[in-house]
Design an enzyme around this catalytic site. Structure first.
Site, mmCIF file in Angstrom:
data_model
loop_
_atom_site.group_PDB
_atom_site.id
_atom_site.type_symbol
_atom_site.label_atom_id
_atom_site.label_comp_id
_atom_site.label_asym_id
_atom_site.label_seq_id
_atom_site.Cartn_x
_atom_site.Cartn_y
_atom_site.Cartn_z
ATOM 1 N N ASP A 124 0.832 -1.218 0.000
ATOM 2 C CA ASP A 124 0.000 0.000 0.000
ATOM 3 C C ASP A 124 0.858 1.257 0.000
ATOM 4 O O ASP A 124 0.369 2.347 -0.287
ATOM 5 C CB ASP A 124 -0.984 0.001 1.181
ATOM 6 N N TYR A 147 12.228 2.565 -0.589
ATOM 7 C CA TYR A 147 11.572 1.244 -0.624
ATOM 8 C C TYR A 147 10.312 1.303 -1.484
ATOM 9 O O TYR A 147 10.161 0.525 -2.440
ATOM 10 C CB TYR A 147 11.218 0.777 0.794
ATOM 11 N N LYS A 151 9.262 -0.511 -5.085
ATOM 12 C CA LYS A 151 8.081 -1.366 -5.293
ATOM 13 C C LYS A 151 7.206 -0.778 -6.409
ATOM 14 O O LYS A 151 6.638 -1.521 -7.212
ATOM 15 C CB LYS A 151 7.278 -1.496 -3.994
HETATM 16 N N1 LIG Z 1 5.887 -7.099 5.732
HETATM 17 C C1 LIG Z 1 4.966 -6.220 5.393
HETATM 18 O O1 LIG Z 1 4.424 -5.513 6.249
HETATM 19 C C2 LIG Z 1 4.555 -6.070 3.941
HETATM 20 C C3 LIG Z 1 3.412 -5.308 3.647
HETATM 21 C C4 LIG Z 1 3.008 -5.197 2.314
HETATM 22 C C5 LIG Z 1 3.728 -5.810 1.316
HETATM 23 N N2 LIG Z 1 4.854 -6.505 1.631
HETATM 24 C C6 LIG Z 1 5.590 -7.154 0.545
HETATM 25 O O2 LIG Z 1 5.491 -8.540 0.795
HETATM 26 C C7 LIG Z 1 6.668 -9.185 0.330
HETATM 27 C C8 LIG Z 1 7.259 -10.006 1.434
HETATM 28 O O3 LIG Z 1 7.592 -9.156 2.516
HETATM 29 P P1 LIG Z 1 8.207 -9.761 3.862
HETATM 30 O O4 LIG Z 1 7.850 -8.824 4.942
HETATM 31 O O5 LIG Z 1 7.871 -11.191 3.961
HETATM 32 O O6 LIG Z 1 9.759 -9.597 3.561
HETATM 33 P P2 LIG Z 1 10.997 -10.246 4.301
HETATM 34 O O7 LIG Z 1 12.044 -9.189 4.256
HETATM 35 O O8 LIG Z 1 10.610 -10.836 5.619
HETATM 36 O O9 LIG Z 1 11.413 -11.477 3.388
HETATM 37 C C9 LIG Z 1 11.929 -11.295 2.106
HETATM 38 C C10 LIG Z 1 12.492 -12.612 1.633
HETATM 39 O O10 LIG Z 1 13.027 -12.407 0.326
HETATM 40 C C11 LIG Z 1 14.316 -12.988 0.251
HETATM 41 N N3 LIG Z 1 15.112 -12.238 -0.719
HETATM 42 C C12 LIG Z 1 15.548 -10.959 -0.614
HETATM 43 N N4 LIG Z 1 16.265 -10.613 -1.697
HETATM 44 C C13 LIG Z 1 16.255 -11.691 -2.528
HETATM 45 C C14 LIG Z 1 16.816 -11.948 -3.807
HETATM 46 N N5 LIG Z 1 17.513 -11.014 -4.458
HETATM 47 N N6 LIG Z 1 16.599 -13.151 -4.362
HETATM 48 C C15 LIG Z 1 15.883 -14.101 -3.710
HETATM 49 N N7 LIG Z 1 15.339 -13.921 -2.495
HETATM 50 C C16 LIG Z 1 15.518 -12.727 -1.909
HETATM 51 C C17 LIG Z 1 14.873 -12.883 1.663
HETATM 52 O O11 LIG Z 1 15.907 -13.813 1.901
HETATM 53 C C18 LIG Z 1 13.632 -13.149 2.504
HETATM 54 O O12 LIG Z 1 13.460 -14.527 2.732
HETATM 55 C C19 LIG Z 1 7.588 -8.083 -0.177
HETATM 56 O O13 LIG Z 1 7.432 -7.991 -1.575
HETATM 57 C C20 LIG Z 1 7.061 -6.827 0.489
HETATM 58 O O14 LIG Z 1 7.331 -5.688 -0.287
HETATM 59 C C21 LIG Z 1 5.280 -6.683 2.926
#
Ligand SMILES: NC(=O)c1ccc[n+]([C@@H]2O[C@H](COP(=O)([O-])OP(=O)(O)OC[C@H]3O[C@@H](n4cnc5c(N)ncnc54)[C@H](O)[C@@H]3O)[C@@H](O)[C@H]2O)c1
Length: 318
Positions: A124, A147, A151
């Site tokens: 969001d 960030y 995205k």
């Molecule tokens: N956490 C939140 O609050 C939130 C909210 C909305 C959207 N998102 C989106 O959801 C998705 C997941 O978020 P999250 O909080 O689980 O993130 P996170 O940081 O906990 O996990 C990210 C994962 O991606 C892997 N990773 C990072 N770079 C990489 C690469 N180059 N190649 C392969 N793997 C790679 C990491 O090792 C990790 O396991 C993201 O796209 C994030 O933008 C997260």
């Protein structure tokens, strides 16, 4: 059915793997993850007790690895990302590499390998700050930190693939996600870990910034609802009506752990830029029959219990 989850060893990705194990028995589930500081194979240990999980350790920027991993895949769920806003102020090129170039490389591999269904996870935050009211899926994209900019840039690549190739991609944009296995850098787990380690809670600025919160299991269910019933070449917000200021979160965590907030909250300098609030409409995803089931209040005790038991994993947290 072969399902590839990028970032499957991370926070949201591992909760998706948990759900897939329950809902797709017999599917080949592939976790494709670079195992950055935020990824941990222990996050998929429970799923592995129930079924075999294939693990590919590698970078989504590696095109030949992406093609090999996606060969014969029927579904890609793309969660891999650099996801922490604070880090993006210091190391923003890493965010562009993974979030923009990595997404592009993956989509190109999907094109070559004819992957028939792709779910791209966005945030969001791409709408930028919404001081009052809500953005819908057609609202203007106006990111305000490195960030969210990365995205949003990834979304532009998706958009280009929709127009040029009719690529079968659906996007989701989520609120703040909370739950177990979240690296203690995001507000809820870092506050829990700080108090468990006898440290004060560092609240940015006046703590009045507001966020909506959605449980990881509800987020995983939202994503799979969109995979099952959503339109391709389309975008769905997901989230909840549960909105708190950072200060309210600090007070809730103090109360849950029995600490006096007057003594245990420290106001620290704010981010270079900190969006005051985000807000999104949920009508589209709700029309698919999805609704959140959990809340921060209902889940906080079990999340705290999890960090008490597993916090040792994050020796370098904070
Ligand atoms: N956490 C939140 O609050 C939130 C909210 C909305 C959207 N998102 C989106 O959801 C998705 C997941 O978020 P999250 O909080 O689980 O993130 P996170 O940081 O906990 O996990 C990210 C994962 O991606 C892997 N990773 C990072 N770079 C990489 C690469 N180059 N190649 C392969 N793997 C790679 C990491 O090792 C990790 O396991 C993201 O796209 C994030 O933008 C997260």
């Amino acid at each position: 059915m072969k399902i590839v989850v990028t970032g499957g060893a991370g926070f949201l990705g591992s909760h998706l793997v948990d759900l897939l194990v329950e809902t797709h028995p017999g599917a080949q589930i592939v976790v494709f993850d670079k195992l950055t500081y935020a990824g941990d194979l222990r996050n998929v240990e429970d799923a592995e007790k129930k079924t075999k999980i294939d693990v590919v350790i590698g970078d989504i920027c590696d095109q030949s690895l992406c093609r090999r991993t996606l060969s014969k895949a029927e579904l890609l769920i793309h969660t891999a990302a650099e996801s922490h806003v604070d880090n993006s102020f210091g190391n923003s090129l890493e965010f562009t590499m993974t979030n923009v170039l990595g997404t592009h490389v993956l989509l190109e591999a999907c094109r070559y390998e004819n992957v028939p269904r792709i779910l791209h996870v966005s945030t969001d935050e791409v709408y930028g700050e919404i001081p009052v009211g809500v953005a819908n899926e057609s609202s203007r994209i106006a990111p305000s930190n490195p960030y969210s900019a990365s995205k949003a840039a990834a979304e532009m690549i998706v958009s280009g693939y929709w127009k040029s190739y009719k690529a079968p991609i659906t996007m989701v944009r989520g609120n703040n996600i909370f739950g177990t296995r979240q690296y203690p850098e995001k507000i809820i787990p870092i506050f829990i870990m700080k108090l468990l380690n006898g440290q004060k809670l560092p609240v940015h600025g006046d703590g009045k910034h507001r966020r909506h919160y959605i449980a990881a299991s509800d987020a995983a269910a939202a994503i799979m609802t969109v995979v099952a019933k959503g339109e391709v070449m389309s975008t769905y917000n997901f989230g909840s009506e549960e909105e708190y200021s950072n200060l309210e979160i600090a007070h809730m965590i103090c109360a849950a752990l029995g600490y006096d907030p007057k003594e245990w909250i420290d106001h620290v300098p704010d981010r270079p830029y900190n969006d005051i609030r985000y807000g999104v409409t949920l009508d589209r995803i709700k029309s698919l029959g999805w609704a959140p089931k959990k809340s921060v209040m209902s889940e906080l005790p079990s999340i705290i219990a999890w960090y008490k038991q597993n916090g040792f994993r994050y020796s370098g947290f904070g």
